[in-house]
Scaffold this active site. Sequence first.
Site, short mmCIF file in Angstrom:
data_model
loop_
_atom_site.label_atom_id
_atom_site.label_comp_id
_atom_site.label_asym_id
_atom_site.label_seq_id
_atom_site.Cartn_x
_atom_site.Cartn_y
_atom_site.Cartn_z
N TYR A 1 1.42 8.60 3.90
CA TYR A 1 0.74 7.47 4.54
C TYR A 1 0.53 6.34 3.55
CZ TYR A 1 -2.82 4.69 6.86
OH TYR A 1 -3.52 3.64 7.41
N SER B 1 -12.76 -1.31 2.52
CA SER B 1 -11.96 -1.56 3.71
C SER B 1 -12.80 -1.44 4.99
CB SER B 1 -10.80 -0.56 3.77
OG SER B 1 -10.14 -0.61 5.02
N ARG C 1 4.04 -2.72 4.18
CA ARG C 1 3.64 -1.85 5.28
C ARG C 1 3.63 -2.55 6.64
NH1 ARG C 1 1.13 2.78 3.92
NH2 ARG C 1 -0.51 2.65 5.50
N HIS D 1 1.23 -6.85 2.44
CA HIS D 1 0.55 -5.63 2.83
C HIS D 1 1.22 -4.40 2.22
CE1 HIS D 1 -2.78 -4.87 5.74
NE2 HIS D 1 -2.42 -3.62 5.53
N ARG E 1 5.71 2.19 11.00
CA ARG E 1 5.82 3.03 9.81
C ARG E 1 6.44 4.37 10.20
NH1 ARG E 1 -0.33 1.29 8.15
NH2 ARG E 1 0.13 -0.94 8.05
N LYS F 1 -6.24 -12.91 3.10
CA LYS F 1 -5.26 -11.95 2.57
C LYS F 1 -4.06 -11.83 3.50
CE LYS F 1 -4.94 -7.16 0.85
NZ LYS F 1 -3.83 -6.67 1.70
#
Length: 396
Positions: free
Chosen positions: A24, A106, A278, A275, A164, A251
């Site tokens: 992941y 986060s 990702r 990112h 992903r 961001k």
Amino acid sequence: MIISAASDYRAAAQRTLPPFLFHYIDGGAYAEYTLRRNVEDLSQVALRQRVLKNMSDLSLETTLFNETLPMPVALAPVGLCGMYARRGEVQAAAAADAKGIPFTLSTVSVCPIEEVAPTIQRPMWFQLYVLRDRGFMRNALERAKAAGCSTLVFTVDMPTPGARYRDAHSGMSGPNAAMLRYWQAVMHPKWAWDVGLNGRPHDLGNISAYLGKPTGLEDYIGWLANNFDPSISWKDLEWIREFWDGPMVIKGILDPEDARDAVRFGADGIVVSNHGGRQLDGVLSSARALPAIADAVKGDIAILADSGIRNGLDVVRMIALGADTVLLGRAYLYALATAGKAGVANLLDLIEKEMKVAMTLTGAKTISEISGDSLVQELGKSLPAALAPMSKGDAA
């Protein structure tokens, strides 16, 4: 295992973690082209060696948002840290705090704002997504302010989830994912005992506090997928700018025009980022995007950068390409998974030592002396022809 470089932590983390967790964080979107280019492009930035410069008074100190940092590094927001080590966000924040650098929590952390903030001395940063549920966003902002968070990092490159593919094979998502994760945990007893059992609860702390009920991994995937907002525009950020009176960082910037828009909007900083490869595969690496963005807005706004940074040499390269400060993501998570707070602390020490070596041998006594003059050639011009950008005549 001997840990002598940041890359050693990746190998150790792969042995420690169940595959669904390792892949992941290790994986990227689609065929992972951009993921690889983030590292490859940065590694090919050639530094200009200088000698006999009397480097005895070298300093890594820098100033960001009116704060003095011992080095131009902060820990990036990474979701699910608490699945990689017992109460992982608390451990990572403690390591950053001891080093005197910012830690960014986060939105989708395991440990909530209220658990992490009281454990450290310096104010942490908080990262927020643009979500359909504006009530959650307001609640998160209010809680971040109440906890004393100093800086808001607003992620704008996720109006929709990236594809992903690796996650579908590893057990993070896809058919029979829950069963795959269970058996992987059984085969990794150290993680199962330390994190799987003793690291509970594994709620998404910030979301659970808002919803008033526990939220697990399946909820994380579903809730986020249903809440990303593809209608986002700069107008949607205006009420956040009015609400948040501290530094605000945008961001997910890869284009100079978006960087100029961030300046016009009144943001205090941007993060040049894809990112970590990702989201959209095939976009520019951060190292390739950074010089043009720096040319456009350097001096008008703080420029941070992430994606592909694995060691202290990479930090110096990013600064030379135009960044003021860098964010570490995967690199610190590998260390966290391997050895918790001590692993992150050691990684930061390694990066500091590597930066000092690079600066000593390029003749840069201070961070402000690291510039394009520290490079042999700009990125792209020094790359092999096979990696250099295509000209219009070469395009297929």
